[in-house]
Each structure stands twice: as C-alpha cells, then as structure tokens.
Enzyme design. Structure first.
Site, PDB file in Angstrom:
ATOM      1  N   SER A   1      48.619 -16.679  61.584  1.00 44.71           N
ATOM      2  CA  SER A   1      50.227 -16.441  61.559  1.00 44.71           C
ATOM      3  C   SER A   1      50.097 -15.351  61.636  1.00 44.71           C
ATOM      4  O   SER A   1      49.783 -14.353  62.794  1.00 44.71           O
ATOM      5  CB  SER A   1      50.995 -16.966  60.192  1.00 44.71           C
ATOM      6  OG  SER A   1      52.010 -16.256  59.948  1.00 44.71           O
TER       7      SER A   1
ATOM      8  N   GLU B   1      50.464 -21.876  68.330  1.00 46.71           N
ATOM      9  CA  GLU B   1      51.310 -22.120  67.474  1.00 46.71           C
ATOM     10  C   GLU B   1      52.698 -21.426  66.832  1.00 46.71           C
ATOM     11  O   GLU B   1      52.349 -20.561  66.517  1.00 46.71           O
ATOM     12  CB  GLU B   1      50.281 -22.783  66.273  1.00 46.71           C
ATOM     13  CG  GLU B   1      50.126 -21.463  65.440  1.00 46.71           C
ATOM     14  CD  GLU B   1      50.939 -21.388  64.597  1.00 46.71           C
ATOM     15  OE1 GLU B   1      51.273 -22.156  63.507  1.00 46.71           O
ATOM     16  OE2 GLU B   1      51.085 -20.305  64.157  1.00 46.71           O
TER      17      GLU B   1
ATOM     18  N   HIS C   1      50.284 -23.902  60.711  1.00 49.80           N
ATOM     19  CA  HIS C   1      51.183 -23.874  60.128  1.00 49.80           C
ATOM     20  C   HIS C   1      51.229 -24.764  58.720  1.00 49.80           C
ATOM     21  O   HIS C   1      51.362 -24.790  57.798  1.00 49.80           O
ATOM     22  CB  HIS C   1      51.773 -23.010  60.057  1.00 49.80           C
ATOM     23  CG  HIS C   1      52.606 -21.557  60.160  1.00 49.80           C
ATOM     24  ND1 HIS C   1      52.008 -21.264  61.404  1.00 49.80           N
ATOM     25  CD2 HIS C   1      52.818 -20.589  59.356  1.00 49.80           C
ATOM     26  CE1 HIS C   1      51.958 -19.847  60.824  1.00 49.80           C
ATOM     27  NE2 HIS C   1      52.612 -19.328  60.099  1.00 49.80           N
TER      28      HIS C   1
END
Length: 298
Positions: A107, A203, A265
C-alpha cells in the site's frame, strides 16, 4: 531469512493499533523470529493520520535498516506518510548498510519500495504487514496469506494465480511497481517510477475507474511505461469495475497483461518480490518468481 533472525517493526506511515501490533509481534515470534519494535512506532501527533513526526518515523526506519543485527525491516501498516520521509533519509548510510536485508510492506509502502529500488538497488517484499487484520486478526492469520509470506521470507519459489488475461502472452523480467496511487504521486520527483525492461505490477483500493484512468494517463504521459515488458495486475478492492479502463489504457502498449492476482488489498494477500526476476504467463494465468539462479542463467 533464517529462523532466529531479527525483524525490526517500524511505522513509516499511519499509526498502528497497539493490539494489532502486539498480535503481529506474537505471530512473527511464533515463526522463530526475534522481533523488535521501533521506539516511535506507537507515537501520535496532531495530524492523526501519521504515526508520529516525520523525523521520528524516518529515524526509526533508518536506525532499523542500518542496524547490522537486523535482517529485515517490516512496516507495520500502510495508510499515508511514507513519501514524506524520502528526503529525510541518509541514502548513503542506507546504501552502505543494505547487504541482503529485507524490507516488507505494501500500500503506502510503495513509496519506499520504489525509492529503495532507485537508491539502493535491492529487492523488496510486497506483502502483508504485522499490524493489519490479515496477519494480526483475532482468530489468526489468513491461511493463504500466512503461507505465502513464509514462502517468500524463507526461500520458497512462489506461483501466484491470476484469473484473466487482458492481453495474451508471456514476459520474463524484473517485477516493479505497487500501489497505483503512490506510483502516480511520485511522477515529477527524484523517485519517478520507470518500468523500462520490467514487468509493471499495479493494484489499488477505493478508486473509481475514472481516477484509475487519470493515474494511468499520468504515468503514461510521464513515460513510466516506455520499454515495459509486461503488466501484472493485482487486486482492485472497492474500485467498481476497473477492467474496461485498464484494458483501454494498457492494451495499446502491446505487451502481455495478466490480471486478477490476489496481491494488494484483498484477502488473501499473496507476497511477491519486487526487484527480482519473475514470469507472467497468460496461458497458465500465473505470476511466478523469484527465479532461482540457474533459471536466471538460462
């Protein structure tokens, strides 16, 4: 890594929950690892989305990386803030200490993955973090996430299944990338991403398709995809249906595009090495790597 190695947990981004962090420490210790926690990992400040001051977070990260007794530095969670540290780190000292250390995170930690690749030239591990539910949930780690992390840490060869091919083909190259929002945010900086000669991994979470379009367009116009060999697409949790825009923006690059990898995620969250050779193959619908030395020689 080896059982008995020391892992340092730091908080370069958002503030971790103490209970989750404690459970994460216990789970890593159950693997036979020694665990230390950065002095400022549980700090708080006026900006509640940051785990302490920039100086304190940078100091913990640099101290852990430069400690010869530490084999791996695990970022405890994402959120926001890692990018604020890049100008505060002593990259010469970090470079001198690099060796075969492991950096783990995902992330927001994409900012560190990208900067470490540029500044230090070391592979880093994109995977689940110790103060997040997938590892520190009350009922135990998510099984596939936990299995994949152990394989990555202790030398297993990983194969991650996708679920669709947007553009057919096969590509073998170093894997690079991470969270799309973070990669786009680094355009125009010293750490601007480049996928030349690489497989780009992308992503994101909670982004509407038009925002995905905007960020891909920014990277395309910045030249980040020039010379890319292939594209591996991870999870797009709460992003509506991202595939029409992903196809529209990426298909013209003329390289294989594999999608639906459980990396990012979602749950499970598989671990992948960035900065190491990997293979995407749309026939087997998989991402495999890192390649062993004899495979790289071929």
């Amino acid at each position: 890594m080896q059982r008995g190695d020391t892992v340092a947990i730091v908080a370069p981004s958002g503030p971790p929950e103490a209970v989750l962090l404690g459970r994460g420490v216990e789970r890593l210790e159950a693997l036979g690892l020694k665990v230390t926690v950065g002095a400022h990992a549980l700090d708080r400040q006026e900006l509640g989305y940051l785990a302490g001051s920039d100086a304190a977070r940078a100091a913990d990260l640099q101290a852990a990386w430069c400690d010869p007794a530490v084999a791996a530095v695990f970022c405890c969670r994402g959120g926001y803030g890692a990018g604020r540290l890049l100008g505060l780190l002593d990259w010469d000292a970090m470079r001198a200490a690099a060796g075969r250390k492991v950096l783990l995170g995902s992330s927001d930690i994409t900012a560190l993955h990208n900067a470490f690749a540029i500044e230090l030239g070391v592979p880093t591990l994109h995977g689940p973090m110790p103060a997040c539910d997938l590892l520190a949930g009350e009922s135990g780690p998510e099984p596939l996430t936990w299995e994949s992390l152990q394989a990555a840490l202790f030398g297993g060869v990983m194969t991650v299944p996708g679920d669709r091919a947007l553009v057919p083909g096969r590509a073998e190259a170093v894997l690079a990338g991470g969270n799309l929002s973070l990669l786009a945010s680094m355009c125009g900086t010293r750490w601007q991403p480049s996928f030349e000669g690489k497989i780009a991994f992308l992503e994101d979470v909670g982004e509407e398709p038009y925002r995905i379009d905007r960020m891909l367009t920014q990277l395309l116009q910045a030249g980040a995809f020039e010379g890319v060999r292939g594209i591996a697409l991870g999870s797009w949790v709460d992003c509506g249906d991202p595939y029409p825009v992903l196809q529209d923006r990426l298909e013209p690059l003329g390289v294989p595009v594999l999608a639906g990898l459980p990396v990012g995620h979602g749950s499970p969250q598989m671990s992948v090495w960035l900065g190491s050779l990997g293979v995407i193959d749309t026939e087997s619908c998989s991402l495999s790597g890192p390649l062993r030395d004899e495979e790289q020689a071929r």
